[in-house]
Write a protein that holds these residues in place. Structure first.
Motif, mmCIF file in Angstrom:
data_model
loop_
_atom_site.group_PDB
_atom_site.id
_atom_site.type_symbol
_atom_site.label_atom_id
_atom_site.label_comp_id
_atom_site.label_asym_id
_atom_site.label_seq_id
_atom_site.Cartn_x
_atom_site.Cartn_y
_atom_site.Cartn_z
ATOM 1 N N GLN A 180 0.797 -1.220 0.000
ATOM 2 C CA GLN A 180 0.000 0.000 0.000
ATOM 3 C C GLN A 180 0.832 1.274 0.000
ATOM 4 O O GLN A 180 0.567 2.204 -0.744
ATOM 5 N N ILE A 181 1.857 1.339 0.856
ATOM 6 C CA ILE A 181 2.519 2.624 1.002
ATOM 7 C C ILE A 181 4.031 2.572 1.020
ATOM 8 O O ILE A 181 4.685 3.506 0.580
ATOM 9 N N LEU A 182 4.612 1.517 1.504
ATOM 10 C CA LEU A 182 6.039 1.563 1.776
ATOM 11 C C LEU A 182 6.886 0.882 0.701
ATOM 12 O O LEU A 182 7.533 1.550 -0.094
ATOM 13 N N TYR A 183 6.897 -0.440 0.667
ATOM 14 C CA TYR A 183 7.797 -1.139 -0.259
ATOM 15 C C TYR A 183 7.528 -0.748 -1.713
ATOM 16 O O TYR A 183 8.461 -0.484 -2.472
ATOM 17 N N ASP A 184 6.284 -0.707 -2.109
ATOM 18 C CA ASP A 184 5.962 -0.371 -3.491
ATOM 19 C C ASP A 184 6.252 1.085 -3.825
ATOM 20 O O ASP A 184 6.215 1.479 -4.986
ATOM 21 N N ASN A 185 6.534 1.885 -2.795
ATOM 22 C CA ASN A 185 6.947 3.264 -3.018
ATOM 23 C C ASN A 185 8.441 3.443 -2.806
ATOM 24 O O ASN A 185 8.917 4.561 -2.620
ATOM 25 N N PHE A 190 13.278 -1.679 7.059
ATOM 26 C CA PHE A 190 12.177 -1.626 8.026
ATOM 27 C C PHE A 190 12.631 -2.125 9.388
ATOM 28 O O PHE A 190 13.324 -3.142 9.496
ATOM 29 N N TRP A 191 12.215 -1.402 10.432
ATOM 30 C CA TRP A 191 12.511 -1.780 11.808
ATOM 31 C C TRP A 191 11.166 -1.841 12.531
ATOM 32 O O TRP A 191 10.546 -0.814 12.786
ATOM 33 N N LEU A 246 10.309 -9.826 0.114
ATOM 34 C CA LEU A 246 10.626 -8.485 -0.392
ATOM 35 C C LEU A 246 12.070 -8.438 -0.886
ATOM 36 O O LEU A 246 13.010 -8.463 -0.099
ATOM 37 N N LYS A 247 12.232 -8.358 -2.162
ATOM 38 C CA LYS A 247 13.560 -8.369 -2.778
ATOM 39 C C LYS A 247 14.337 -7.118 -2.381
ATOM 40 O O LYS A 247 13.817 -6.000 -2.411
#
Length: 347
Positions: A180-185, A190-191, A246-247
């Protein structure tokens, strides 16, 4: 929205975003490169934080126009900052460890996406911005959620039904992180923090009970803590899954239950005298908590020395407890994989 809680699935729907820009760029040399984390000489750390009221540096106050008065902030800032604490939060100590400024609150995720899109647009026009495209990708995205969600469920449902609610909550988190917001952007680092020891919160301990059979050896509620442990186990597994799926991304999971439970179980080691009693509340011993009278109530009582208390207002930690918790996080002993918090930066 009260200091004691906020809407469920905070990450997915009402994210509190904070941006930190390094003013003093003193980052220690990186350890061996791991995953998506990388650092180079003279690099500047960039941190975006998504969280609930435990890591809110003023977003709720700004969004709701809520007036927060002293004694909030008394121990460090000496005035209210919008934090539900007598001083610094865990995220503040983590920022200090990177020699960057404290995070400034934004309201919702759409502000983050607008900020990013606008920054990239200006870069394409040849203008300078605080963060470039590489900065957004190399930034660390910290996520501190769970306490308010699980707390709310446990207040209204029996244990089995609460646990049954975990899969859809985790699915929302995965969707928010992955698509939705992070990886695809473009986010890659990530922590993620698990929830704390809910059964040790004065807010829960003050609820009338028929007997003491649900209290453990440290005076905490076993049912609430069992739910927190179960949620964290599922969240940790989700983080492991995301690390595989997640690559070129690194997802670090940190067990805040173990850290926060130790504040109570080993309270004397840290100099705490009252591990289960609220510093700022109402009602006196043993918990000094009344659901109808918060720390901001006119007739609330406030302890003289917050450094002797674990709980600030029955839900949130004191600055002293936050400092101990932050040190534990920075040790990487409670994280999987065991990556140091400073092992990232803006190239």
């Amino acid at each position: 929205m009260s200091a004691a809680g906020c809407s469920a699935l905070w990450l997915a729907f009402v994210l509190l975003l904070a941006l930190a820009l390094a003013l003093a760029l003193a980052l220690s040399p990186p350890l061996a490169k791991a995953g998506g984390f990388s650092c180079s000489p003279g690099a500047r750390p960039v941190v975006f934080n998504f969280g609930d009221s435990n890591s809110d540096t003023g977003g709720i106050a700004a969004a709701k126009g809520r007036h927060i008065a002293l004694p909030e902030g008394r121990a460090f800032f000496h005035h209210p900052t919008g934090r539900f604490c007598d001083g610094r939060l865990i995220i503040d100590f983590l920022c200090e460890s990177l020699n960057i400024s404290y995070l400034s609150p934004y309201l919702k995720v759409k502000e983050f996406l607008f900020f990013k899109d606008r920054s990239l647009e200006l870069i394409n026009q040849g203008q300078e911005t605080p963060i470039d495209a590489e900065g957004f990708q190399n930034a660390l995205y910290t996520i501190d959620i769970g306490q308010n969600d699980i707390n709310a469920l446990l207040s209204n449902l029996p244990y089995d039904q609460v646990v049954a609610k975990f899969p859809p909550i985790l699915a929302e988190i995965k969707y928010a992180v992955q698509m939705q917001i992070l990886y695809d952007n473009g986010s890659r680092n990530f922590w993620i923090h698990g929830t704390g020891a809910l059964g040790c919160l004065p807010q829960k301990l003050s609820i009338p009970r028929k007997n003491y059979s649900d209290l453990d050896q440290n005076g905490c509620l076993k049912t609430y803590n069992r739910a927190a442990v179960a949620f964290n186990a599922a969240l940790g597994s989700l983080c492991d899954q995301l690390n595989v799926e997640l690559k070129n991304a690194t997802v670090v999971y940190t067990d805040l239950f173990a850290i926060k439970y130790d504040l109570v179980a080993s309270h004397a080691k840290y100099g705490f005298d009252r591990p289960l009693m609220t510093c700022c509340g109402y009602g006196g011993p043993p918990y000094n908590y009344d659901l109808r009278r918060s720390c901001q109530s006119p007739n609330a009582t406030v302890c003289t020395d917050g450094s002797k208390f674990v709980s600030w207002d029955g839900v949130h930690l004191t600055e002293a407890a936050n400092a101990v918790a932050a040190a534990a996080i920075l040790s990487s002993a409670y994280s999987r994989p065991k990556i140091k918090f400073d092992q990232f930066c803006k190239a």
